[in-house]
Design an enzyme around this catalytic site. Structure first.
Site, short mmCIF file in Angstrom:
data_model
loop_
_atom_site.label_atom_id
_atom_site.label_comp_id
_atom_site.label_asym_id
_atom_site.label_seq_id
_atom_site.Cartn_x
_atom_site.Cartn_y
_atom_site.Cartn_z
N TYR A 143 -0.55 8.49 -2.50
CA TYR A 143 -1.08 8.07 -4.22
C TYR A 143 -1.61 8.89 -4.80
O TYR A 143 -1.69 8.95 -5.84
CB TYR A 143 -0.74 6.93 -3.90
CG TYR A 143 0.43 5.77 -4.11
CD1 TYR A 143 1.44 6.34 -3.19
CD2 TYR A 143 0.14 4.28 -4.68
CE1 TYR A 143 2.62 5.57 -3.08
CE2 TYR A 143 1.42 3.14 -4.12
CZ TYR A 143 2.23 3.68 -3.35
OH TYR A 143 3.41 3.45 -3.53
N GLY A 144 -2.45 9.01 -3.78
CA GLY A 144 -4.26 9.80 -4.14
C GLY A 144 -3.41 10.82 -5.01
O GLY A 144 -4.80 11.33 -6.08
N CYS A 148 -4.66 -1.74 -1.73
CA CYS A 148 -4.35 0.14 -2.27
C CYS A 148 -5.33 0.35 -3.70
O CYS A 148 -5.37 0.03 -4.39
CB CYS A 148 -3.21 0.40 -2.55
SG CYS A 148 -3.19 2.36 -2.79
N ASN A 149 -6.78 1.46 -3.04
CA ASN A 149 -7.72 1.36 -4.22
C ASN A 149 -6.83 2.17 -5.17
O ASN A 149 -6.79 1.78 -6.43
CB ASN A 149 -8.30 1.70 -4.03
CG ASN A 149 -10.08 0.79 -3.16
OD1 ASN A 149 -11.13 0.75 -3.40
ND2 ASN A 149 -9.55 1.19 -1.35
N THR A 150 -6.35 3.24 -4.95
CA THR A 150 -5.41 3.98 -5.80
C THR A 150 -4.45 3.46 -6.99
O THR A 150 -4.36 3.50 -7.48
CB THR A 150 -4.49 4.92 -4.73
OG1 THR A 150 -5.47 5.42 -3.74
CG2 THR A 150 -4.16 6.17 -5.43
N ASP A 185 1.13 -1.46 -0.21
CA ASP A 185 0.23 0.02 0.17
C ASP A 185 1.29 1.24 0.22
O ASP A 185 2.00 1.19 0.38
CB ASP A 185 -0.86 -0.11 1.15
CG ASP A 185 -1.72 1.04 1.28
OD1 ASP A 185 -2.40 1.92 0.06
OD2 ASP A 185 -2.13 1.89 2.09
N SER A 186 0.10 2.34 -0.17
CA SER A 186 0.88 4.05 -0.11
C SER A 186 1.83 3.59 1.17
O SER A 186 2.70 4.93 1.52
CB SER A 186 0.05 4.91 -0.88
OG SER A 186 -1.20 4.91 0.40
N CYS A 221 -10.91 3.59 -0.57
CA CYS A 221 -9.56 3.73 0.22
C CYS A 221 -9.15 2.56 1.52
O CYS A 221 -10.07 3.20 2.57
CB CYS A 221 -8.86 5.24 0.69
SG CYS A 221 -7.44 5.65 1.11
N THR A 222 -8.07 1.84 1.31
CA THR A 222 -7.77 1.03 2.67
C THR A 222 -7.23 2.06 3.72
O THR A 222 -7.12 1.52 4.62
CB THR A 222 -6.84 0.24 2.38
OG1 THR A 222 -6.03 1.26 1.73
CG2 THR A 222 -6.98 -0.92 1.20
N HIS A 223 -7.43 3.15 3.33
CA HIS A 223 -6.88 3.70 5.02
C HIS A 223 -8.49 4.07 6.16
O HIS A 223 -8.06 4.53 7.08
CB HIS A 223 -6.21 5.34 4.85
CG HIS A 223 -5.03 5.12 4.21
ND1 HIS A 223 -4.55 4.48 3.50
CD2 HIS A 223 -4.13 6.01 4.72
CE1 HIS A 223 -2.68 4.36 3.25
NE2 HIS A 223 -2.46 5.52 4.31
N GLU A 255 -1.49 8.49 8.28
CA GLU A 255 -0.24 8.52 8.80
C GLU A 255 0.36 8.81 9.38
O GLU A 255 1.70 7.98 9.91
CB GLU A 255 0.22 8.95 6.95
CG GLU A 255 0.40 8.05 5.99
CD GLU A 255 0.80 6.37 5.86
OE1 GLU A 255 1.73 6.63 5.85
OE2 GLU A 255 -0.26 6.07 5.62
N1 DGL Z 1 -4.89 3.01 0.86
C1 DGL Z 1 -4.74 4.00 -0.28
C2 DGL Z 1 -5.82 3.72 -1.20
O1 DGL Z 1 -6.69 2.70 -0.48
C3 DGL Z 1 -4.45 5.51 -0.22
C4 DGL Z 1 -3.68 6.38 -1.20
C5 DGL Z 1 -2.68 7.59 -1.02
O2 DGL Z 1 -2.19 7.01 -0.83
O3 DGL Z 1 -3.55 8.26 -1.67
O4 DGL Z 1 -6.39 4.71 -2.44
#
Ligand code: DGL
Length: 263
Positions: free
Chosen positions: A42-43, A73-75, A10-11, A183-185, A151
């Site tokens: 990442y978004g 990570c969805n992104t 993930d990011s 988003c997984t966060h 984060e």
């Molecule tokens: N956990 C990432 C997701 O699911 C976060 C993306 C990000 O870093 O912006 O999209």
């Protein structure tokens, strides 16, 4: 190969929400988790940048001998998984906002989607959204600013509450009955989100579905492991300070080691 680890990236620390579901469903598997926190979020990056970072994380996990990779990570999934599948022969599992179950179960025909800009603007997201929401009002909201706060471990800060309030309160005026966490966060903010939206709105995240899909693919590819519990090992890597990651996985009582490493 079967006893090789499942790799996840993930990011940052958010994908541990998926990692936890994978551990619940597949307790006899070793895992390696990669948190690219140095490059979060990442978004806000371009598709090309997200692809390059996803390739870097994938190669790190492949060098460690992973047999399958979960893009937690969805992104990264919506921007890079097609590229990854073309480039490498090992199986990839991705995560996308769970629009389909939300749209199918909505009684008010209105759903909210909270995701990153990178996910909302991706072609894969557009395709899924158009496929399942023909007669549905969908309120898409970019959760800008939330990932950096998570984060930093600021789950309960005033700033986090204010952002969530600004993003979610307007959705209530559209009478949404489902909120998709894209988003997984964000699963780490579920208690705070419930405070704002109340009990009428069902919160949907894809963690369990991703774990089920991982298990299904390991079965069909004959890659399932049966490692005895006393030999299980989980390794997590982060390229910034590891304190927040340590805190967020502290509830998982397994044999785990966390390393700070530059990758
Ligand atoms: N956990 C990432 C997701 O699911 C976060 C993306 C990000 O870093 O912006 O999209």
């Amino acid at each position: 190969m079967n006893n090789h680890p499942i790799g996840l990236f993930d990011s940052g620390i958010g994908g541990t929400s998926i990692w936890k579901e994978v551990l619940k469903l597949l307790p006899n598997e070793n895992t390696i988790y990669v948190a690219d926190s140095k490059n979060a979020p990442y978004g806000e990056k371009s598709a090309d940048e997200i692809i390059a970072l996803s390739v870097k994380n994938t190669e790190f996990l492949m060098e460690k001998g992973c047999k399958i990779i979960v893009v937690a990570c969805n992104t990264a999934t919506t921007n890079a998984i097609t590229h990854l599948r073309k480039k490498y022969s090992i199986p990839f599992i991705g995560i996308e906002p769970a629009i389909k179950p939300a749209a199918l179960n909505s009684k008010t025909n209105a759903i909210g989607i909270l995701a990153t800009k990178g996910t909302l603007s991706s072609k894969l997201f557009e395709k899924t959204a158009n496929e399942y929401t023909k007669n549905i009002t969908k309120i898409e909201q970019d959760g800008e600013g939330l990932v950096p706060l998570i984060e930093e471990g600021k789950l309960n800060s005033e700033e986090t509450f204010q952002l969530l309030n600004n993003y979610l309160k307007p959705m209530l005026a559209f009478n949404i009955d489902h909120l998709v966490l894209g988003c997984t966060h964000y699963p780490y903010l579920i208690p705070q989100i419930k405070n704002i939206l109340g009990s009428q709105v069902k919160i949907i995240d894809s963690g369990e579905a991703v774990a089920k899909q991982t298990k299904a693919v390991l079965e069909t590819t004959n890659l399932l492991a049966e490692i005895p519990l006393e030999k299980i090992k989980h390794t997590l890597y982060i390229n910034t300070n590891k304190t927040v990651l340590e805190n967020i996985v502290n509830d998982v009582k397994v044999n785990k080691q966390i390393f700070e490493e530059d990758f």
